[in-house]
Design a protein around this motif. Structure first.
Motif, PDB file in Angstrom:
ATOM      1  N   MET A   1       0.854  -1.185   0.000  1.00  0.00           N
ATOM      2  CA  MET A   1       0.000   0.000   0.000  1.00  0.00           C
ATOM      3  C   MET A   1       0.889   1.235   0.000  1.00  0.00           C
ATOM      4  N   ALA A   2       0.690   2.134  -0.979  1.00  0.00           N
ATOM      5  CA  ALA A   2       1.522   3.325  -1.090  1.00  0.00           C
ATOM      6  C   ALA A   2       0.639   4.561  -1.016  1.00  0.00           C
ATOM      7  N   PRO A   3       0.993   5.511  -0.168  1.00  0.00           N
ATOM      8  CA  PRO A   3       0.208   6.749  -0.111  1.00  0.00           C
ATOM      9  C   PRO A   3       0.387   7.547  -1.405  1.00  0.00           C
ATOM     10  N   ARG A   4      -0.641   8.276  -1.754  1.00  0.00           N
ATOM     11  CA  ARG A   4      -0.628   9.058  -2.992  1.00  0.00           C
ATOM     12  C   ARG A   4      -1.328  10.399  -2.749  1.00  0.00           C
ATOM     13  N   ASP A  42      -4.633   6.166  -0.007  1.00  0.00           N
ATOM     14  CA  ASP A  42      -3.911   4.933  -0.290  1.00  0.00           C
ATOM     15  C   ASP A  42      -4.412   4.367  -1.603  1.00  0.00           C
ATOM     16  N   ASP A  43      -3.501   3.980  -2.484  1.00  0.00           N
ATOM     17  CA  ASP A  43      -3.894   3.479  -3.798  1.00  0.00           C
ATOM     18  C   ASP A  43      -4.867   2.324  -3.696  1.00  0.00           C
ATOM     19  N   GLN A  44      -4.630   1.400  -2.763  1.00  0.00           N
ATOM     20  CA  GLN A  44      -5.495   0.240  -2.639  1.00  0.00           C
ATOM     21  C   GLN A  44      -6.872   0.653  -2.134  1.00  0.00           C
ATOM     22  N   THR A  46      -8.314   3.566  -2.540  1.00  0.00           N
ATOM     23  CA  THR A  46      -9.066   4.313  -3.553  1.00  0.00           C
ATOM     24  C   THR A  46      -9.656   3.403  -4.608  1.00  0.00           C
TER      25      THR A  46
END
Length: 247
Positions: A1-4, A42-44, A46
């Motif tokens: 999980m990567a913040p965006r 978080d990409d996941q 969203t």
């Protein structure tokens, strides 16, 4: 999980991987972010329900802001006699309405728009329907009946502010439009009658030329008088000229 970084509607995109740092504030020229907007997501997340909810909330906030701006602009638009935006209890999804001397426009929908227009001369029996809750909020439903070619259709302008004023304005405009349409339908166009012909004056009668009953006989007698020495040559010539002039 990567913040965006998740820019609000109307903001420019950020370089890939950029995240707001401590103390960062958006440019003052950018439109304000909707209430509750998450700048870092978080990409996941969203891609799941949270992301979907964010997109719905973003579209709704953007629609609400745009509709309010359009309604304000329409108030001063040329030809618009009345305009309003519905104010439902939820605060979202209100219709947009505007009235000109010839047409009633109404739009509904948040993510998709259903727009219609009705000639004002087809409107009749405009009523106010107002619940107790609406009354306390200063709004109401304006019920408009439309006379179509083969049926009567009912259109409801929901949660209109100052609804009694709206009913009076729409009623007055519709009444004037019906009178104008009736007058035009019953106006007969007459071709202008041509101006009576002036009888031409009959040609002036030319009096018949008066001639001697027998000019030749007169000339013969005149010659005899000259030969007999009764008339001189000058007298003969003068009398002859008189006879010939009368022929």
């Amino acid at each position: 999980m990567a913040p965006r970084f998740n820019p609000a509607p109307g903001w420019p995109g950020a370089p890939e991987g950029w995240l707001p740092y401590e103390g960062w504030v958006p440019d003052p020229s950018w439109p304000p972010a909707p209430v509750g907007w998450q700048l870092v997501v978080d990409d996941q997340a969203t891609s799941g329900m949270n992301g979907f909810a964010n997109r719905i909330r973003s579209a709704t906030q953007d629609f609400t802001a745009r509709s309010s701006s359009e309604a304000s602009a329409l108030e001063g638009a040329p030809g618009v006699l009345w305009s309003a935006k519905g104010q439902p209890l939820t605060g979202i999804g209100g219709g947009r309405y505007r009235l000109t001397a010839t047409t009633l426009f109404f739009e509904r929908g948040t993510l998709t728009t259903n727009a219609q227009q009705v000639p004002t001369n087809q409107l009749f029996d405009i009523d106010l329907r107002q619940s107790l809750t609406q009354k306390t909020r200063g709004v109401g439903d304006v019920v408009v009946h439309v006379q179509r070619a083969s049926r009567v259709e009912q259109v409801i302008l929901n949660d209109v502010p100052s609804p009694r004023e709206a009913v009076n304005i729409i009623n007055e405009v519709a009444n004037q439009a019906r009178i104008s349409a009736h007058t035009m339908a019953n106006t007969r166009h007459f071709t202008s009658h041509p101006a009576p012909a002036v009888p031409a004056s009959p040609p002036e009668a030319v009096p018949p030329m008066t001639t001697a009953p027998d000019a030749i006989e007169q000339l013969t007698k005149l010659g005899q008088l000259r030969d007999a020495g009764i008339l001189t040559e000058d007298e003969f010539a003068q009398k002859k000229a008189d006879i010939l002039a009368r022929m």
